[in-house]
Design an enzyme around this catalytic site. Structure first.
Site, PDB file in Angstrom:
ATOM      1  N   LEU A  55       7.717 -15.456  -8.504  1.00 46.26           N
ATOM      2  CA  LEU A  55       8.685 -15.348  -9.305  1.00 46.26           C
ATOM      3  C   LEU A  55       9.670 -16.194  -9.501  1.00 46.26           C
ATOM      4  CD1 LEU A  55       9.277 -11.493  -8.517  1.00 46.26           C
ATOM      5  CD2 LEU A  55       7.391 -12.639 -10.073  1.00 46.26           C
ATOM      6  N   ARG A 100      -4.900   2.033  -0.970  1.00 48.52           N
ATOM      7  CA  ARG A 100      -4.711   0.559  -0.301  1.00 48.52           C
ATOM      8  C   ARG A 100      -4.737  -0.672  -1.391  1.00 48.52           C
ATOM      9  NH1 ARG A 100      -9.559  -3.454   1.743  1.00 48.52           N
ATOM     10  NH2 ARG A 100      -8.228  -5.225   2.604  1.00 48.52           N
ATOM     11  N   LEU A 101      -3.562  -1.396  -1.458  1.00 44.51           N
ATOM     12  CA  LEU A 101      -3.921  -2.552  -2.311  1.00 44.51           C
ATOM     13  C   LEU A 101      -4.417  -3.805  -1.249  1.00 44.51           C
ATOM     14  CD1 LEU A 101      -2.894  -4.069  -4.940  1.00 44.51           C
ATOM     15  CD2 LEU A 101      -0.776  -4.667  -3.565  1.00 44.51           C
ATOM     16  N   ASN A 127       1.312  -0.098   5.535  1.00 48.81           N
ATOM     17  CA  ASN A 127       1.724  -0.685   4.523  1.00 48.81           C
ATOM     18  C   ASN A 127       2.306  -1.929   4.721  1.00 48.81           C
ATOM     19  OD1 ASN A 127       2.735  -1.253   1.760  1.00 48.81           O
ATOM     20  ND2 ASN A 127       4.847  -0.126   2.334  1.00 48.81           N
ATOM     21  N   GLY A 128       1.894  -3.092   4.307  1.00 52.87           N
ATOM     22  CA  GLY A 128       2.441  -4.374   4.643  1.00 52.87           C
ATOM     23  C   GLY A 128       1.457  -5.473   5.088  1.00 52.87           C
ATOM     24  N   GLU A 129       2.120  -6.623   5.720  1.00 58.38           N
ATOM     25  CA  GLU A 129       1.461  -7.558   6.149  1.00 58.38           C
ATOM     26  C   GLU A 129       2.000  -8.113   7.440  1.00 58.38           C
ATOM     27  OE1 GLU A 129      -1.016  -8.862   4.271  1.00 58.38           O
ATOM     28  OE2 GLU A 129      -0.356  -7.768   2.229  1.00 58.38           O
ATOM     29  N   THR A 132      23.373  -0.834 -10.724  1.00 57.69           N
ATOM     30  CA  THR A 132      23.243  -2.293 -10.806  1.00 57.69           C
ATOM     31  C   THR A 132      21.495  -2.380 -10.327  1.00 57.69           C
ATOM     32  OG1 THR A 132      24.040  -2.566  -8.409  1.00 57.69           O
ATOM     33  CG2 THR A 132      25.422  -3.160 -10.046  1.00 57.69           C
ATOM     34  N   CYS A 157       0.803  -1.158  -0.012  1.00 59.92           N
ATOM     35  CA  CYS A 157      -0.198   0.106   0.124  1.00 59.92           C
ATOM     36  C   CYS A 157       1.149   1.163  -0.090  1.00 59.92           C
ATOM     37  CB  CYS A 157      -1.074   0.004   1.216  1.00 59.92           C
ATOM     38  SG  CYS A 157      -1.954  -1.350   1.575  1.00 59.92           S
ATOM     39  N   VAL A 159      11.001 -13.629 -16.576  1.00 59.67           N
ATOM     40  CA  VAL A 159      11.136 -12.485 -17.801  1.00 59.67           C
ATOM     41  C   VAL A 159      12.421 -12.813 -18.302  1.00 59.67           C
ATOM     42  CG1 VAL A 159      11.858 -10.869 -16.259  1.00 59.67           C
ATOM     43  CG2 VAL A 159      10.669 -10.322 -18.133  1.00 59.67           C
ATOM     44  N   ARG A 193      19.680  -1.643 -13.481  1.00 57.80           N
ATOM     45  CA  ARG A 193      19.856  -2.703 -14.562  1.00 57.80           C
ATOM     46  C   ARG A 193      18.804  -3.936 -14.169  1.00 57.80           C
ATOM     47  NH1 ARG A 193      26.502  -3.627 -14.913  1.00 57.80           N
ATOM     48  NH2 ARG A 193      26.971  -1.950 -16.241  1.00 57.80           N
TER      49      ARG A 193
END
Length: 588
Positions: free
Chosen positions: A233, A52-53, A77-79, A318, A2, A269, A321
């Site tokens: 991921l 909010r997310l 913001n967080g869990e 870095t 969030c 990706v 990138r």
């Protein structure tokens, strides 16, 4: 993730201030596109905004959140992974939502500022106690979630998830340090997270592979807490492959599986034909995930650079990138309806997985460098992973940075973490050994013992070359020669670095902004202290992995026992890998 914005001690009661707060909060809306909330108490000088997310309780978990009497208000913001356990150990409270974050307001009501040491999760929050007009702000132990602290000319104190919400209105702002709490009662910051490893004393606990395995499994399992579609991921490297394998193994029977099914979704990706795409596909097929791979072109990456720098808020070479492919992938993942992913950040810092660790002269130096890397992680990989995903309203969770797991892993005698070819140990051997289960394998042997592939190489070997060529077309030799006059702080020494700095300064021209970015000499993502490990590095300073070219050759040449190749025969093609990029990985 969030987005939060707090303006405290501001007694401007005009409508203009409320409108300005809303305007600044909109700069964070990419982090939380699902709902916007604002709490204002003009008498207390409080403006508390939240974007909010919705991950837990999407229907009713809007913020800011309150205690029963609404005298305590919090924006998070967080869990908070242990919210159910915390509730069970507290007296009865009336909860208005099923949000994991609401417990903070009630727990503060019971124990005050000690609330921060009880929380298990990733978080940044601001809490206001209207009973005495006091407030606190806090950030999780390792800085997984971002937070910035600023000061207004009127004496107000500001907090925000990203500095873009502070840059135009604060006289000065800084990065809020991880593991700290800001208390208005005490008038400043204090560290609340003080594990034994933080003072860099050398641990001596024996290595037990099963204890380490079970601790990591517990860390992954607790991060399956979600009410929305999720995935992992997967680059095909050790770290992301272990996260995916454990998550897939324990998904069945979980609450998340009841809602979204027993099949884990994985994402990778890369440029067409890149090493990561091939390796990730092999791991996905082995563990049985629903796998999706995303392709990007060098030109698409170059076109995104300005947006990437605006969102991740750094000019570190870095980091940029590695952030760009992750930024592009996150948009694709969000388009599929996924809102949360597990990722593999943190392992290289804990276990000394970067290539330059091969040169560590002693276990003492090895351990101290891992401590230094962990302390700075919020400026590099944590920043990249959080902001690259949050740019598109996607949350990244990092099991390797679980507080309990980190404390356990950092208590192990560092001698067993070090590369020792005579004993058949490559980097991160203790994690590989912990999951080397002959009867019920987590991963194929050649994946489990696959040596590190640099992410920027892994997504495709022409990515870094494309960045350098583009920078060379934008920055002249004369510009670089005068860099120390134009950018006296953290002066860029390459055209690529100069180009990123130009873009950054257009987005964030304030002195406070450029001071939030770390600098100093580095070799292959090392800290400045590790440069002393090899005299040759003094003349080859390069923050990317290029400076570690030949590390594998020198580490293994003439030392490998006869059975070493047999133990790690799948790595033969990687021993002489030319490292030509950042050592930062996405879900490495």
């Amino acid at each position: 993730m969030c987005g939060i914005l707090a303006i405290l001690g501001c007694y401007d009661k005009t409508v203009t201030k409320r409108s300005r707060c809303l305007e600044l909060s909109r700069r964070l809306r990419h982090r939380g596109p699902d709902w916007s909330g604002l709490f204002v108490d003009e008498a207390a000088g409080v403006y508390l905004a939240h974007e909010r997310l919705a991950i837990i309780d999407p229907a009713s978990g809007d913020q800011p959140l309150f205690n029963e009497t609404k005298e305590i208000v919090v924006a998070v913001n967080g869990e908070i992974y242990n919210h159910e356990a915390l509730k069970a150990g507290m007296k009865a409270h009336q909860y208005n939502t099923q949000s994991d974050c609401e417990v903070i307001a009630h727990l503060y009501e019971e124990i005050g500022e000690e609330v921060v040491v009880k929380l298990d999760g990733m978080f940044s929050f601001v809490l206001v106690d209207l009973r005495d007009k006091s407030f606190i702000a806090a950030r999780d132990p390792l800085g997984i979630t971002p937070l910035y602290l600023g000061w207004g000319s009127d004496g107000s104190v500001w907090f925000a998830s990203e500095m873009k919400a502070l840059k135009d209105d604060c006289e000065r702002f800084v990065t809020f340090p991880p593991g700290h709490i800001y208390s208005s009662k005490e008038g400043g910051l204090r560290r609340y997270y003080n594990p034994p490893w933080f003072n860099e004393s050398i641990p001596a606990e024996p290595y037990d592979p099963l204890i380490l395995r079970h601790a990591f499994e517990k860390s992954v399992i607790k991060r399956l807490m979600t009410d929305v579609p999720f995935g992992v991921l997967l680059s095909g490297g050790l770290d992301s492959s272990l996260v995916a394998a454990v998550a897939q193994r324990h998904l069945a029977g979980s609450k998340a599986a009841k809602q979204w099914g027993n099949k884990l979704h994985s994402f990778c990706v890369g440029l067409e034909g890149s090493p990561d795409l091939k390796a990730a596909r092999e791991v996905a097929d082995y563990i049985g995930t629903v796998h999706k791979e995303f392709h990007f072109t060098v030109q698409e990456g170059l076109d995104a650079i300005s947006d990437v720098i605006y969102h991740i808020e750094t000019y570190d070479v870095t980091t940029i990138r590695a952030s760009t492919p992750m930024f592009l992938m996150s948009r694709k993942i969000k388009a599929l309806g996924v809102k949360m992913v597990l990722s593999g950040e943190g392992s290289d810092e804990i276990f000394g997985g970067y290539l330059y660790f091969h040169k560590a002269p002693s276990k003492e130096e090895f351990h101290k460098e891992t401590c230094r890397k962990l302390k700075a992680l919020h400026l590099y990989d944590n920043l990249r992973a959080n902001k690259s995903t949050s740019a598109w309203g996607l949350e990244a969770r990092v099991p390797f940075l679980d507080k309990d797991f980190v404390n356990l892993a950092m208590s192990i005698d560092p001698a067993v973490k070090m590369v020792n070819v005579k004993e058949g140990r490559i980097e991160k051997w203790i994690m590989r050994k912990a999951f080397d289960d002959e009867e019920n394998p987590y991963l194929p042997k050649h994946i489990l013992y696959r040596q590190k592939e640099q992410f920027s190489d892994g997504v495709g070997y022409s990515w870094i070359d494309g960045l350098k060529d583009h920078a060379a077309s934008q920055v002249t030799d004369k510009m670089l020669a005068n860099a120390k006059h134009v950018y006296p702080y953290n002066t860029p020494n390459t055209k690529e670095g100069y180009y990123y700095r130009m873009v950054f300064e257009r987005c964030f021209p304030q002195e406070s902004a450029r001071l939030t970015v770390p600098g100093g000499p580095s070799v292959a993502c090392s800290t400045a202290a590790a440069i002393a490990w090899d005299k040759a590095w003094a003349n080859n300073l390069d923050p990317s992995g290029r400076a570690a070219t030949g590390v594998h050759d020198s580490a293994y040449e003439g030392d490998a026992p006869a059975d070493s190749a047999a133990n790690h025969k799948s790595d033969a093609g990687l021993i002489n890998l030319k490292v030509d990029s950042a050592v930062l990985e996405v879900g490495a």
